[in-house]
Design a protein around this motif. Structure first.
Motif, PDB file in Angstrom:
ATOM      1  N   ASP A   1       0.644   4.350   5.782  1.00  0.00           N
ATOM      2  CA  ASP A   1       0.133   5.166   6.902  1.00  0.00           C
ATOM      3  C   ASP A   1       1.130   6.263   7.280  1.00  0.00           C
ATOM      4  OD1 ASP A   1      -2.074   3.379   7.015  1.00  0.00           O
ATOM      5  OD2 ASP A   1      -0.922   1.996   8.260  1.00  0.00           O
TER       6      ASP A   1
ATOM      7  N   ASP B   1      -9.121  -2.148  -3.012  1.00  0.00           N
ATOM      8  CA  ASP B   1      -8.909  -2.489  -1.599  1.00  0.00           C
ATOM      9  C   ASP B   1      -9.392  -3.889  -1.243  1.00  0.00           C
ATOM     10  OD1 ASP B   1      -7.630  -0.236  -0.887  1.00  0.00           O
ATOM     11  OD2 ASP B   1      -9.368   0.750   0.036  1.00  0.00           O
TER      12      ASP B   1
ATOM     13  N   GLN C   1       5.364  -6.184  10.174  1.00  0.00           N
ATOM     14  CA  GLN C   1       4.098  -6.232  10.918  1.00  0.00           C
ATOM     15  C   GLN C   1       4.230  -5.452  12.222  1.00  0.00           C
ATOM     16  OE1 GLN C   1       1.263  -9.571  11.035  1.00  0.00           O
ATOM     17  NE2 GLN C   1       2.087  -9.959  13.076  1.00  0.00           N
TER      18      GLN C   1
ATOM     19  N   GLY D   1      -6.419  -3.327   1.128  1.00  0.00           N
ATOM     20  CA  GLY D   1      -7.244  -2.988   2.291  1.00  0.00           C
ATOM     21  C   GLY D   1      -6.348  -2.817   3.504  1.00  0.00           C
ATOM     22  N   ASP D   2      -6.652  -3.566   4.585  1.00  0.00           N
ATOM     23  CA  ASP D   2      -5.835  -3.463   5.800  1.00  0.00           C
ATOM     24  C   ASP D   2      -4.601  -4.350   5.756  1.00  0.00           C
ATOM     25  OD1 ASP D   2      -7.487  -1.664   7.021  1.00  0.00           O
ATOM     26  OD2 ASP D   2      -8.704  -3.193   8.031  1.00  0.00           O
ATOM     27  N   LEU D   3      -4.609  -5.303   4.834  1.00  0.00           N
ATOM     28  CA  LEU D   3      -3.543  -6.313   4.824  1.00  0.00           C
ATOM     29  C   LEU D   3      -2.302  -5.858   4.084  1.00  0.00           C
ATOM     30  CD1 LEU D   3      -5.468  -9.581   3.844  1.00  0.00           C
ATOM     31  CD2 LEU D   3      -4.783  -8.820   6.139  1.00  0.00           C
TER      32      LEU D   3
ATOM     33  N   ARG E   1       0.158  -3.477  10.901  1.00  0.00           N
ATOM     34  CA  ARG E   1      -0.792  -4.081   9.950  1.00  0.00           C
ATOM     35  C   ARG E   1      -0.514  -5.583   9.844  1.00  0.00           C
ATOM     36  NH1 ARG E   1      -3.416  -1.093   5.456  1.00  0.00           N
ATOM     37  NH2 ARG E   1      -3.459   1.100   6.038  1.00  0.00           N
TER      38      ARG E   1
ATOM     39  N   VAL F   1      -0.138  -3.523  -0.388  1.00  0.00           N
ATOM     40  CA  VAL F   1      -1.237  -3.314   0.556  1.00  0.00           C
ATOM     41  C   VAL F   1      -2.559  -3.580  -0.155  1.00  0.00           C
ATOM     42  CG1 VAL F   1      -2.399  -1.594   2.012  1.00  0.00           C
ATOM     43  CG2 VAL F   1       0.102  -1.564   1.812  1.00  0.00           C
TER      44      VAL F   1
END
Ligand SMILES: CN(C)C(=N)NCCC[C@H](N)C(=O)O
Length: 281
Positions: free
Chosen positions: A92, A190, A161, A141-143, A166, A139
Motif C-alpha cells: 500500500d 489474490d 500488522q 488479497g487483504d492478508l 492489514r 500478501v
C-alpha cells in the motif's frame, strides 16, 4: 450410454496478469563467504559472471512479461545483497524496513531504506524485532502471511500488522532447509497459494488448508529445488526450471509457466523470488 454425447470439458480458467513493480539488485558482488542457512557452503566456487547472466535473464524475463524492474546499486562487501526480497516489506505504498537476523547482512537494510525513501516511500523505519522483508512476508488479497521460526521473530508480525493495518497470519516454519516463508510458499493470485506442507508446523498446515482449500500442495522434490521461491503475476509463474512437477500442476490449472535458471544463486540459498522485492501500491 453408446452414442451419448459427452459433456464438454469445463472451459479452462482465464488467468489475468497484473502488472508488477519490482526492485532487484545485481549479483556483481555475490559470493558464498559465510554460512547462515543450510544451503550455503563457505568458499564454494561461485561463477560470478554466470550468476550475473542468470540474474539478467530473470530481470529481462520480468520486463518481457510487461513488469517494471528498478535496480538497487549493489554494495561491495555485501555478497547476499542480490537477495533483494529481504531488504524491506512494501505494501500500500508504505515500506517497513528490515532488521536482519545475521550481522553479515545488516548493512543491506540501510541501502534499501535509502533507496525507498528517495523513491518516495516516506521514512523507512526498521522493525524493533528481526524481520527479513518478503523473505518471511507475503500478501494474498487483504492478508499478510508471515513466517517465523528461523529468521523473522513473531513480535515483528504484530508490529507489521500495526504499521500496515492489514491482518497478519503467523505461520511456523519447522524445517531449516526452508528457513524463510518464501522458500515454502508463494501466492498464485489474490485468493490462493502454492506451498510445501512439510515446511510448516501441523497447526500452520491446518491454517493454510482452511484459508486456501484449493491451494496447490507441492512435493518435497520441487521444494528442494526452491520451486516455491517463485513469482506469479496471476497468469505467468516465473519458477526455477528444475521444479518440473510443480510446473505441470500449474499448467493444468491454466497458468503460463516461465522457467528460469538461477543455479549459481542457489548456492547462497536463494531463487527467483529472493531476487525480487515487490513495490506494492
Ligand atoms: C528465498 N529466500 C530464502 C530469500 N528470500 N532470501 C535468500 C537469502 C539468502 C541468504 N544467503 C540468507 O541466508 O539470508
Amino acid at each position: 450410454m453408446p452414442g451419448e454425447l459427452l459433456a464438454p470439458d469445463p472451459s479452462p480458467v482465464e488467468r489475468v496478469a497484473v502488472r508488477r513493480r519490482f526492485l532487484m539488485c545485481s549479483p556483481v558482488h555475490f559470493a558464498v563467504e559465510y554460512a547462515i542457512n543450510a544451503w550455503m557452503t563457505p568458499g564454494v566456487a561461485v561463477d560470478t559472471a554466470l550468476a550475473v547472466r542468470q540474474w539478467e535473464g530473470l530481470r529481462d524475463t520480468y520486463r518481457a512479461l510487461g513488469h517494471e524492474v528498478l535496480e538497487l546499486e549493489p554494495v561491495p562487501g555485501l555478497p547476499d545483497m542480490v537477495f533483494a526480497a529481504n531488504g524491506a516489506f512494501v505494501v500500500d505504498g508504505h515500506a517497513v524496513g528490515a532488521r536482519f537476523a545475521h550481522p553479515e547482512r545488516a548493512g543491506e537494510a540501510p541501502a534499501h531504506a535509502a533507496w525507498l525513501q528517495a523513491a518516495g516511500f516516506g521514512e523507512v523505519k526498521p522493525t524493533a524485532d528481526v524481520h527479513e522483508g518478503e523473505g518471511d512476508l507475503t500478501v494474498v488479497g487483504d492478508l499478510v502471511l508471515a513466517g517465523t521460526g528461523f529468521r523473522t521473530q513473531r513480535g515483528a508480525h504484530a508490529e507489521i500488522q500495526e504499521r500496515t493495518g492489514r491482518p497478519v497470519v503467523s505461520l511456523d516454519l519447522v524445517d531449516p532447509r526452508f528457513y524463510h516463508l518464501d522458500t515454502a510458499l508463494f501466492p498464485l493470485d489474490d485468493t490462493t497459494v502454492a506451498w510445501y506442507p512439510g515446511a510448516f508446523s501441523p497447526g500452520s498446515q491446518a491454517v493454510l488448508r482452511r484459508l486456501f482449500p484449493d491451494g496447490l500442495e507441492a512435493t518435497e522434490a520441487d521444494a528442494l529445488v526452491l520451486g516455491l521461491n517463485s513469482v506469479s503475476d496471476g497468469r505467468h509463474v516465473v519458477l526455477p526450471a528444475a521444479a518440473t512437477a510443480l510446473a505441470a500442476a500449474l499448467d493444468q490449472r491454466g497458468f503460463v509457466v516461465v522457467p528460469v535458471e538461477l543455479g549459481e544463486l542457489l548456492k547462497g540459498g536463494g531463487g527467483p523470488k529472493c531476487c525480487t522485492s515487490e513495490l506494492r501500491g
